[in-house]
Design a protein around this motif. Structure first.
Motif, short mmCIF file in Angstrom:
data_model
loop_
_atom_site.label_atom_id
_atom_site.label_comp_id
_atom_site.label_asym_id
_atom_site.label_seq_id
_atom_site.Cartn_x
_atom_site.Cartn_y
_atom_site.Cartn_z
N HIS A 185 13.85 -8.44 7.72
CA HIS A 185 14.66 -7.24 7.87
C HIS A 185 15.99 -7.43 7.14
O HIS A 185 16.56 -8.51 7.14
CB HIS A 185 14.91 -6.94 9.35
N ALA A 186 16.48 -6.36 6.55
CA ALA A 186 17.70 -6.45 5.73
C ALA A 186 18.88 -7.02 6.50
O ALA A 186 19.68 -7.79 5.95
CB ALA A 186 18.05 -5.05 5.19
N THR A 187 19.01 -6.66 7.78
CA THR A 187 20.18 -7.13 8.54
C THR A 187 20.15 -8.64 8.74
O THR A 187 21.17 -9.32 8.56
CB THR A 187 20.26 -6.42 9.91
N ASN A 230 22.88 -3.57 17.34
CA ASN A 230 22.91 -2.21 16.84
C ASN A 230 24.27 -1.61 17.11
O ASN A 230 25.06 -2.16 17.88
CB ASN A 230 21.78 -1.34 17.43
N ARG A 231 24.56 -0.52 16.45
CA ARG A 231 25.92 0.03 16.47
C ARG A 231 26.46 0.28 17.87
O ARG A 231 27.60 -0.08 18.20
CB ARG A 231 25.95 1.34 15.67
N HIS A 262 11.46 7.23 13.38
CA HIS A 262 12.62 7.68 12.61
C HIS A 262 13.72 8.16 13.57
O HIS A 262 13.45 8.99 14.41
CB HIS A 262 12.23 8.82 11.67
N PRO A 263 14.94 7.61 13.41
CA PRO A 263 15.30 6.46 12.59
C PRO A 263 14.84 5.16 13.27
O PRO A 263 14.64 5.14 14.49
CB PRO A 263 16.83 6.54 12.53
N PRO A 264 14.69 4.07 12.52
CA PRO A 264 14.09 2.86 13.08
C PRO A 264 15.00 2.04 13.99
O PRO A 264 14.52 1.24 14.79
CB PRO A 264 13.72 2.04 11.83
N VAL A 265 16.33 2.21 13.89
CA VAL A 265 17.25 1.40 14.69
C VAL A 265 18.09 2.29 15.58
O VAL A 265 18.62 3.31 15.12
CB VAL A 265 18.18 0.56 13.78
N PRO A 266 18.19 1.97 16.87
CA PRO A 266 17.63 0.77 17.50
C PRO A 266 16.24 0.98 18.10
O PRO A 266 15.79 0.19 18.91
CB PRO A 266 18.64 0.48 18.61
N ALA A 267 15.58 2.08 17.70
CA ALA A 267 14.33 2.48 18.36
C ALA A 267 13.25 1.41 18.30
O ALA A 267 12.53 1.19 19.28
CB ALA A 267 13.81 3.78 17.75
N LEU A 320 34.22 -12.81 12.87
CA LEU A 320 33.20 -12.02 13.55
C LEU A 320 32.30 -11.38 12.49
O LEU A 320 32.78 -10.65 11.62
CB LEU A 320 33.84 -10.94 14.42
N TYR A 321 31.00 -11.69 12.55
CA TYR A 321 30.03 -11.14 11.62
C TYR A 321 29.15 -10.14 12.36
O TYR A 321 28.53 -10.48 13.38
CB TYR A 321 29.16 -12.24 11.02
N LEU A 322 29.10 -8.91 11.85
CA LEU A 322 28.36 -7.84 12.53
C LEU A 322 27.31 -7.24 11.61
O LEU A 322 27.56 -7.05 10.41
CB LEU A 322 29.32 -6.73 12.97
N SER A 323 26.14 -6.91 12.17
CA SER A 323 25.13 -6.16 11.42
C SER A 323 24.25 -5.42 12.42
O SER A 323 24.37 -5.59 13.63
CB SER A 323 24.30 -7.09 10.53
N GLY A 324 23.35 -4.59 11.86
CA GLY A 324 22.49 -3.77 12.71
C GLY A 324 22.81 -2.29 12.59
O GLY A 324 22.43 -1.50 13.44
#
Length: 277
Positions: free
Chosen positions: A126-128, A216-217, A13-18, A237-241
């Motif tokens: 994964h949702a992203t 990731n961000r 926790h949190p899972p991203v970007p860990a 430009l498509y971004l996610s994470g």
């Protein structure tokens, strides 16, 4: 003859970007396979390959940014085909695109992608990744040059090629992802996709009509200027994470570089965002 493995269940926790960082670190130490889930990551290593001091080398376990706990147990006679069948179920996105493992039966969808994830991120579960697939499906890709940054398994590059994009390039800084993308590209018979190992430093003078970055961000913010420098005028430009609450900081960084917000998708508190130059 199957071997005895140790199974480590990491709660994160949190899972991203860990999760991605943990997988990369464990992979470099000899862990062979990973399954991502809502709570974190399950990792496997041959019992004879593990020693008690190994996890002291995993720096993210001591990070103050993430709360990570784990437990371990010995798994007798692991049959990896059975493990994948148990943990990796096929998915269908918008009734148009399927993402499945080699041992799943072929569905009747317009686009069918066969992925053997191994240690790489990006199965569509994964949702992203799911939302980025949706973006590719709903937009025109034919004849466009596409760059997939942080390609993971190569699934987004493969779908881009299947939708008519050409040329398509895929880049990932992780060696496992680089090798796995090459395997999956061959498996899906899209050899025209080129794959490189590295990060944004590999980007030069070549321009792209579309850039996909599901990372990731922090990496997105750090590399945004480089992405824009290789994006064609009127390019997308498509971004996610990242999470919904991160949209304002992402949007501010993009608008400072001349990008315009177009739309975003949301799934399980995660978002994917489309910007245009």
């Amino acid at each position: 003859m199957a071997s005895n493995y140790l199974e480590f269940q990491f709660k994160i926790h949190p899972p991203v970007p860990a999760s991605e960082i943990l997988i990369a670190e464990l992979g470099s130490l000899g862990f062979e396979s990973f399954v991502e889930n809502e709570d974190g990551v399950t990792a496997y290593i041959l019992k004879e390959e593990f020693n008690e001091n190994m996890l002291t080398e995993v720096r993210i376990l001591d990070s103050d940014e993430f709360k990570i706990s784990y437990s371990s147990s010995e798994i007798q006679q692991v049959n990896w085909n059975e493990e994948w069948e148990k943990n990796f179920q096929p998915i269908v996105v918008d009734d148009i695109c399927s993402v499945r493992a080699p041992f799943h039966p072929k569905p009747e969808t317009e686009f069918d992608i066969v992925i053997e994830p191994k240690m790489s991120f990006g199965t569509g579960h994964h949702a992203t990744t799911h939302m980025m697939i949706q973006f590719i499906l709903k937009n025109e890709w034919k004849g466009k040059s596409v760059l997939d940054m942080g390609c993971g398994t190569g699934v987004l590059a493969i779908l881009s090629s299947q939708k008519g994009a050409n040329p398509v390039e895929a880049i990932d800084i992780d060696n496992w992802c680089y090798l796995n993308s090459l395997e999956n590209i061959e498996r899906n018979n899209v050899p025209e996709i080129s794959v490189k190992e590295g990060g944004a430093e590999l980007l030069g003078e070549k321009k792209y009509d579309v850039i996909i970055a599901n990372i990731n961000r922090n990496i997105l913010l750090n590399d945004m200027q480089k992405y824009v420098s290789v994006l064609q005028p009127d390019g997308d430009l498509y971004l996610s994470g990242f999470y919904k609450e991160d949209i304002p900081i992402i949007q501010e960084a993009c608008e400072k570089l001349g990008l315009k917000f177009q739309e975003n998708l949301e799934k399980d508190k995660w978002v994917a965002v489309k910007f245009s130059l």
